[in-house]
Design a protein around this motif. Sequence first.
Motif, mmCIF file in Angstrom:
data_model
loop_
_atom_site.group_PDB
_atom_site.id
_atom_site.type_symbol
_atom_site.label_atom_id
_atom_site.label_comp_id
_atom_site.label_asym_id
_atom_site.label_seq_id
_atom_site.Cartn_x
_atom_site.Cartn_y
_atom_site.Cartn_z
ATOM 1 N N ASN A 41 0.854 -1.186 0.000
ATOM 2 C CA ASN A 41 0.000 0.000 0.000
ATOM 3 C C ASN A 41 0.892 1.239 0.000
ATOM 4 O O ASN A 41 2.054 1.196 0.402
ATOM 5 N N GLN A 321 -6.638 -7.917 -3.215
ATOM 6 C CA GLN A 321 -5.924 -7.452 -2.025
ATOM 7 C C GLN A 321 -6.864 -6.675 -1.120
ATOM 8 O O GLN A 321 -7.663 -5.858 -1.582
ATOM 9 N N THR A 323 -6.974 -4.521 2.750
ATOM 10 C CA THR A 323 -6.174 -3.908 3.814
ATOM 11 C C THR A 323 -7.085 -3.267 4.854
ATOM 12 O O THR A 323 -8.017 -2.533 4.506
ATOM 13 N N ARG A 325 -6.999 -0.947 8.551
ATOM 14 C CA ARG A 325 -6.174 -0.091 9.406
ATOM 15 C C ARG A 325 -6.924 0.193 10.705
ATOM 16 O O ARG A 325 -8.124 0.446 10.702
ATOM 17 N N SER A 334 -1.637 -1.685 10.465
ATOM 18 C CA SER A 334 -2.148 -1.955 9.129
ATOM 19 C C SER A 334 -1.871 -3.418 8.791
ATOM 20 O O SER A 334 -0.738 -3.895 8.942
ATOM 21 N N THR A 336 -2.527 -6.398 5.752
ATOM 22 C CA THR A 336 -2.894 -6.636 4.356
ATOM 23 C C THR A 336 -2.803 -8.113 4.025
ATOM 24 O O THR A 336 -1.838 -8.795 4.395
#
Length: 635
Positions: A41, A321, A323, A325, A334, A336
């Motif tokens: 990211n 993908q 992710t 946070r 974070s 992923t």
Amino acid sequence: MLPLIVLASQAAIAATPAPPNNQIIILRETPAPITVTASRNMIRLAETGISISQITLPQIEALSLPLVKDYLTLIPGVAVAQTGPLGAQTQIRIRGAEANHSISFIDGIEMNDPASSGEFRIDTLLSHGIERIEVLRGPQSALWGSQAIGGVISLATRAPVRGSMLYGELQGGSLGTVRGGAGGGWADDSISISGQLSGLSTDGYDSARVGGDKDGYDNVTAHGRIEWKAVSELTLLLVGRHQDSTSRFDGFNFVTGVPRDEPLETQSRQTALRAEAALALLDGQWTTRASFMGVRADNINRRANAFQNRSDGERDLFRLQSTGRVQAGNLTHSLTGALDIETERFISSDANAQAASNQRQRRRQTSLVGEYRLSTSNGFAAGAALRHDMNDRFADATTVRFDAVAPIGDVRLHAAFGTGIADPTFFDQFGFFPGSFQGNPNLVPERSRGVEAGIGWAAGGHSFDVTLFDANLTNEIIGTFNSNTFIAGVANATGRSTRRGVEVAGRAELAKGLTLNTSYTYLDANQQQVAGSAFVREVRRPRHSGSIALNYSSRQFDLSAAAAITGARGDTDFARFVPVTLPAYTLLTLAGAWHISPRIDLTVRVENALDASQVDVFAYRGPGFTAHGGIRFRL
């Protein structure tokens, strides 16, 4: 006006956080410069302990060099070897790794050529329309997969932030060289559209001897990008690119050991596409991306306009993908997870329908990726990544990466560790032209381990950074030759290769508008093909290299002087199969721009101003002194 070119490590922009180790300072950025390759990211440069260098648009325009490879000579730890004139095969080696041990991205598309030796054809990449060049050093396979042993090269094209833009340039000069391009775009709160069209043509010169036939080069490249925020939570992206180039070159006389005039040429065509949908939920704290990337590459070889052979490759990559946070006090976490499914296809065809090199091949890889990153309000940051590749043609592989950075006042400590792999190329596995080269389907991936640590200081526009690195390579794929059958091939080495060294860089603001930047790399790269045997120096890797840039900028004009220093390197005389030493040289570029209006510049550039004898590959001489002039506009 902005300073022209800056080559700094751990440097800081006034009133902004200090960038990470060994980077070229960003002059036209937000207060929090970012990187697009140090994580799956986008993150702030200050949040990674990995060595990153960036060259941005002001520096690219300052020197106005025609190809991206010309700028890579200014980056610490990067060695560039060009086989003669413009457009000839050019290889990039990062921290002593092999030329096919790095991955190259353009606007997020992996551009390594599946139809050749797995290298990115950096000799085909024009600099027009490029806004940022980013080089990540050290093993990065845990993030980006096979070949990311030496590092990653990532390029971003120009796009408007808001409103419209139009730009262009035209230059001409020595060796019958003409280059030009135009681009533009428009953006508002919901959509951004941009595109560029660029071209280059040169008569070239004879790399074998003075007075021989000229080896010219032609290139046309088109690139487009559309990003649309369909609704507040959903963003759609489409990127397309096509380049078509023809490079003429000399043959090689294996009896005399020098190039010889021959009517040879290679046409290289590459088409790439990226389509992506990104869904952001929970006020952007949870983001999921689904993307498809496709690359088609053709390399067609001719002699006197008669077809000899060609190789065609395709790479399709599907990526999913997600992710999340979470912020807890002064800590930001974070996490992923990603799934990559990559399919590659390869076709080679010879003028002789019965040739052993005629073939069709296919392979697939499925990868699972996990990454965790932590950042704190006091500047400390760390990350860990894990990747597992499942292959249908050779053994599966697992790679890891860790990095951390800790600020202590004006000082920054940074460190990273990573492992990398490089899968055998189609050429390695299945052979290529001529039929006397046989592939080896029993090859296993090359493996690497790398560690680095450094310390940097930045204050008041001045900076200094030192980074130590150490890496080794096992299962290296090396060439073999059977003197009885005269058949060449490849095999995995039983020994290991070592690469260690130090990168030093600094920056000083000497006066208003006047900046001095320096960098130096010491590299000790050695190879051991057979376990227990002696180590030998790796070819075409200078032990000493560096750069010096002095830049002045004012309202009326800009001036830049950049010297890329390449130390002595070893190579091989293939006529006698004996080692030779290539002499050191310094390439000095002088460039200037006169701002005849706020939107129009008259430009001038002198390359190899010292007329140095440049030999990157034994027996192939580089161009001497050349001069170029032109005009540049921006609306």
